[in-house]
Design an enzyme around this catalytic site. Structure first.
Site, PDB file in Angstrom:
ATOM      1  N   CYS A 196      35.591   8.532 -20.940  1.00  0.00           N
ATOM      2  CA  CYS A 196      34.578   8.344 -19.903  1.00  0.00           C
ATOM      3  C   CYS A 196      34.949   9.045 -18.599  1.00  0.00           C
ATOM      4  O   CYS A 196      34.501   8.643 -17.536  1.00  0.00           O
ATOM      5  CB  CYS A 196      34.335   6.853 -19.649  1.00  0.00           C
ATOM      6  SG  CYS A 196      35.813   5.924 -19.178  1.00  0.00           S
ATOM      7  N   HIS A 252       0.822  -1.208   0.000  1.00  0.00           N
ATOM      8  CA  HIS A 252       0.000   0.000   0.000  1.00  0.00           C
ATOM      9  C   HIS A 252       0.857   1.259   0.000  1.00  0.00           C
ATOM     10  O   HIS A 252       0.600   2.207  -0.751  1.00  0.00           O
ATOM     11  CB  HIS A 252      -0.925  -0.005   1.221  1.00  0.00           C
ATOM     12  CG  HIS A 252      -1.755   1.231   1.333  1.00  0.00           C
ATOM     13  ND1 HIS A 252      -1.396   2.294   2.138  1.00  0.00           N
ATOM     14  CD2 HIS A 252      -2.915   1.597   0.727  1.00  0.00           C
ATOM     15  CE1 HIS A 252      -2.302   3.247   2.015  1.00  0.00           C
ATOM     16  NE2 HIS A 252      -3.231   2.843   1.181  1.00  0.00           N
TER      17      HIS A 252
END
Length: 800
Positions: free
Chosen positions: A752, A424
């Site tokens: 990179c 929930h």
């Protein structure tokens, strides 16, 4: 079409085979979907339990025949969702009215006859699931999750009639009334239908929920499955912490593969089973049951194929409840509805979060919802305490259920001890756009009311103190196209799916170290050779860590493979360059059991790291696990877009030895399209670039180490920080040189490092030098794309 006929007749009872999606006004969203599935899945391996529907026409008849409509309308006339006391008082009065009002005799007779017909169909005295299905449920932007009641293990005509009336009354729970007001529904707009189905013997088997989309990021190419022992009630309520599985949808039709890209063993301490008197109860599970996965890979793939089929039939992402009968082993679909959270997130757009000054990590769990927020804690033990909640606080509690909704919508974030992605609390976080963490296990023990914390749904962590958070909207449509590839640097598999919408060219650097550090935590040699560890405390820690794995080495292989696969799947079929482990010896030593296997080095930065470890007998068995994980991703899961990258490869002889070791473990360069790159971060890689190019399929420049080793500057030294500059002429000359030599050899070269993310002029220099690709952090992607487009526009020559 039968469904249209049933809708036109507006009967009090319909068979599931008579209804479909055209009948939501008559039977509600849940029941309409089950009717559609009853017909659609009739020829598949998945089934829908038999049953019937008490329609909204029956509900209206009950209200009108009893004459209680005017009184209900009067009680609802001036209720507001923020007046909790009045809402509670009026809701209780209406429920009492409905429950104490007799059901009309003609309606009773029709329901009883439908029950008799069902008994004749299935035989015996079946246990029933009686579920509410309101006519406004499961609509885009309004899930009504858990707002109405459902009842399990209902037996006999009398109990069935009582359960139907209880479902009618649940139209007026406090949470349902408040939710309708919040979502702008007039109370009279919404009607109640009730689904009645035979119970699957999941009490002796298993159950769960699955999404045909990642519910956190809306990434569309996965099926996410949660599974528990016993009935699904404990999973939905959040009282049981489930297993979690991800399957990669594009490869589900390949019978030669097992495209399961993630598995997480849940605690599963409890299970919901039947009890006497038509009720259910929560029981404890034995250690032997908690320590095994509920589903096999074969089960995961069967369920995922069903979810994929259902989603394609509906033409939209779906939220599906399933159950496995423990007697027959068959899988059943017991509910399917549109997954509503993704629509809300798509409307909100893609956001980039920049977080600085994070405190100490305090609590870890599953990340749900979206965002990062700093706020004081408000810890509540139960729903009885909600009156003391302070709006704008972080709600910390063991679990939530729909009774919590009135205060959940006032929270800055939500953290629960228990629950999975379908609990929930998770559903509410997604729908309300709140940062959330569920299944944190010990949040209520660690976090104190009034304590300032930062809740990050990016990584599922609660940090101490207040962080600096900047949020930037990313307009994907405005990002320019470039000839130079712009890729991503990624480390965290759990966060990779957040960036699926970015128009990147793949992943230029996937760091293996992060996965080892966070998901595995133990030194690979300690997992292969636990007998070499004399410290019993460490051995117990490893045993606890590898719960559920009889082979501790396989624990490493599986976790590393699933971490890599989650990244590779998000960007499939674009290339994902995975760097082999590049810990330094001091970093390896900090892993569990690592100190036994690591030397003491005065300068680990240029010590036993990278390629030199892979062929060493002192790390060979550990490296074998890395190779097995990579092979599992490529050959068993089927993600051939993986490219292997070798870091810190100092010499040509070292390159040959590493390639030989990779080939020994079935990772031979060129086989099945496998490419192997080398990091260009040691000056020898530049000086001997033509020779390295003969051995590897590409270069990736690591600008941090290349700068360090070119200038002789410790990159971690604060005193020498002004000297550490990637744009120093000595460094840029080496970069230009390796790009030129790589192109002559016909292999691509990328970079990179961090510099392009923070220095626009450096990105422009790389474009001018003819680099093939630049790999940057996701939060800087749009910015760097702009720099690259600008540089390309100014460059009047083609790029290699």
């Amino acid at each position: 079409m039968m469904s249209r006929d049933c809708n036109r007749r507006r009967p009090f009872v319909c068979q599931f085979s008579e209804i479909g999606l055209d009948d939501i006004a008559l039977v509600g969203g849940k029941n309409a979907s089950l009717g559609e599935l009853t017909r659609e899945l009739s020829k598949s391996d998945l089934k829908v339990p038999p049953g019937f529907v008490v329609t909204s026409a029956a509900y209206e008849h009950f209200i009108e025949a009893a004459g209680i409509g005017p009184e209900i309308r009067n009680l609802l006339a001036d209720v507001a969702d923020n007046d909790l006391k009045k809402l509670s008082d009026q809701g209780a009065a209406i429920r009492k009215l409905v429950l104490e009002t007799a059901m009309p005799s003609d309606l009773v007779e029709i329901i009883q006859q439908a029950y008799v017909t069902l008994v004749e169909q299935v035989g015996g005295r079946p246990a029933l699931a009686v579920r509410s299905s309101a006519t406004a449920e499961d609509l885009p932007g309004a899930s009504f999750a858990g707002q109405h009641e459902s009842f399990l293990n209902v037996s006999g005509q009398k109990n069935l009639l009582t359960a139907c009336r209880q479902c009618f009354a649940s139209m007026f729970t406090d949470r349902a009334i408040a939710y309708r007001i919040k979502k702008g529904f007039k109370h009279a707009q919404v009607k109640m239908s009730v689904g009645v189905q035979t119970m699957v013997r999941a009490d002796k088997g298993a159950s769960g929920v699955m999404f045909s989309i990642d519910p956190e990021t809306a990434f569309p190419d996965v099926v996410v499955i949660n599974a528990v022992w016993g009935l699904g009630e404990g999973l939905v309520q959040g009282t049981v912490d489930p297993d979690e599985y991800w399957a990669f949808r594009p490869l589900l039709d390949r019978n030669d593969l097992q495209p399961v890209i993630y598995k997480k063993l849940g605690a599963k301490q409890k299970a919901v089973v039947y009890s006497r008197g038509g009720a259910t109860r929560l029981i404890s599970k034995r250690r032997s049951e908690r320590d095994v996965f509920v589903l096999t890979n074969k089960d995961v793939i069967a369920l995922a194929r069903g979810a994929d089929h259902i989603a394609k039939h509906y033409g939209q992402p779906m939220d599906i409840e399933w159950a496995q009968d423990g007697l027959s082993g068959d899988f059943f679909i017991v509910q399917a509805r549109p997954e509503t959270g993704h629509a809300l997130r798509q409307d909100a757009g893609l956001k980039s979060y920049s977080v600085k000054n994070l405190g100490t990590p305090l609590v870890f769990g599953l990340n749900v919802g979206e965002g990062v927020v700093s706020a004081p804690v408000c810890r509540l033990d139960s729903a009885a305490d909600i009156g003391s909640f302070v709006p704008g606080s972080v709600l910390v509690t063991p679990i939530t259920d729909p009774d919590w909704v009135p205060i959940m919508q006032q929270a800055a974030a939500i953290v629960t001890d228990h629950g999975g992605r379908t609990s929930h609390a998770a559903i509410v976080c997604r729908e309300m756009g709140l940062p959330g963490i569920v299944g944190a296990l010990n949040a209520t023990r660690i976090l104190e009311t009034g304590q300032m914390v930062t809740v990050s749904s990016l990584d599922g962590t609660v940090y101490s103190g207040e962080a600096d958070v900047d949020v930037e909207a990313v307009d994907v449509e405005s990002i320019p196209a470039t000839r130079t590839q712009v890729m991503l640097n990624l480390a965290n598999p759990a966060a990779a799916a957040r960036w699926w919408q970015l128009p990147c060219d793949g992943v230029g650097l996937a760091r293996m170290e992060f996965i080892i550090n966070t998901a595995i935590k133990a030194h690979p040699m300690a997992l292969v050779h636990p007998e070499r560890i004399s410290d019993q405390r460490v051995r117990r820690e490893i045993a606890k860590l590898t719960r559920g794995w009889s082979d501790t080495g396989q624990f490493f292989v599986d976790h590393l493979a699933y971490g890599i696969a989650r990244i590779a799947a998000v960007f499939h079929p674009k290339p994902v360059i995975v760097r082999l482990s590049d810990f330094k010896s001091n970093e390896y030593a900090s892993l569990i059991g690592g100190s036994v296997f690591e030397p003491q080095e005065d300068n680990p930065m240029i010590g036993w790291r990278g390629a030199s470890r892979y062929y060493s007998p002192d790390y060979g068995d550990g490296f074998a696990l890395e190779c097995k994980a990579l092979k599992m991703v490529r050959d068993e899961i089927g993600l051939k877009n993986i490219i292997i990258m070798v870091p810190f490869c100092r010499t040509l002889e070292e390159a040959d030895r590493v390639l030989d070791v990779l080939a020994k473990f079935g990772l031979r360069r060129g086989k099945d399209g496998l490419k192997v790159y080398v990091m260009c971060e040691v000056p020898s890689n530049v000086i001997l670039a033509p020779e390295f190019a003969e051995r590897f399929d590409g270069f990736s420049i690591g600008s941090n180490d290349l700068t360090q080793l070119t200038l002789g500057v410790d990159r971690d030294s604060e005193r020498l920080a002004p000297l550490f500059r990637e744009e120093d002429p000595a460094v840029t000359k080496l970069i230009e040189s390796v790009i030129k030599d790589a192109h002559v050899a016909g292999v691509p070269v990328g970079l990179c490092g961090q510099a392009p993310s923070t220095k626009p002029t450096f990105a422009e220099f790389l474009v001018q030098s003819g680099i093939n690709s630049i790999s940057v952090t996701p939060d800087s992607f749009a910015r760097v794309k702009g720099h690259v487009a600008f540089a390309e526009a100014a460059l009047q020559r083609p790029i290699f």
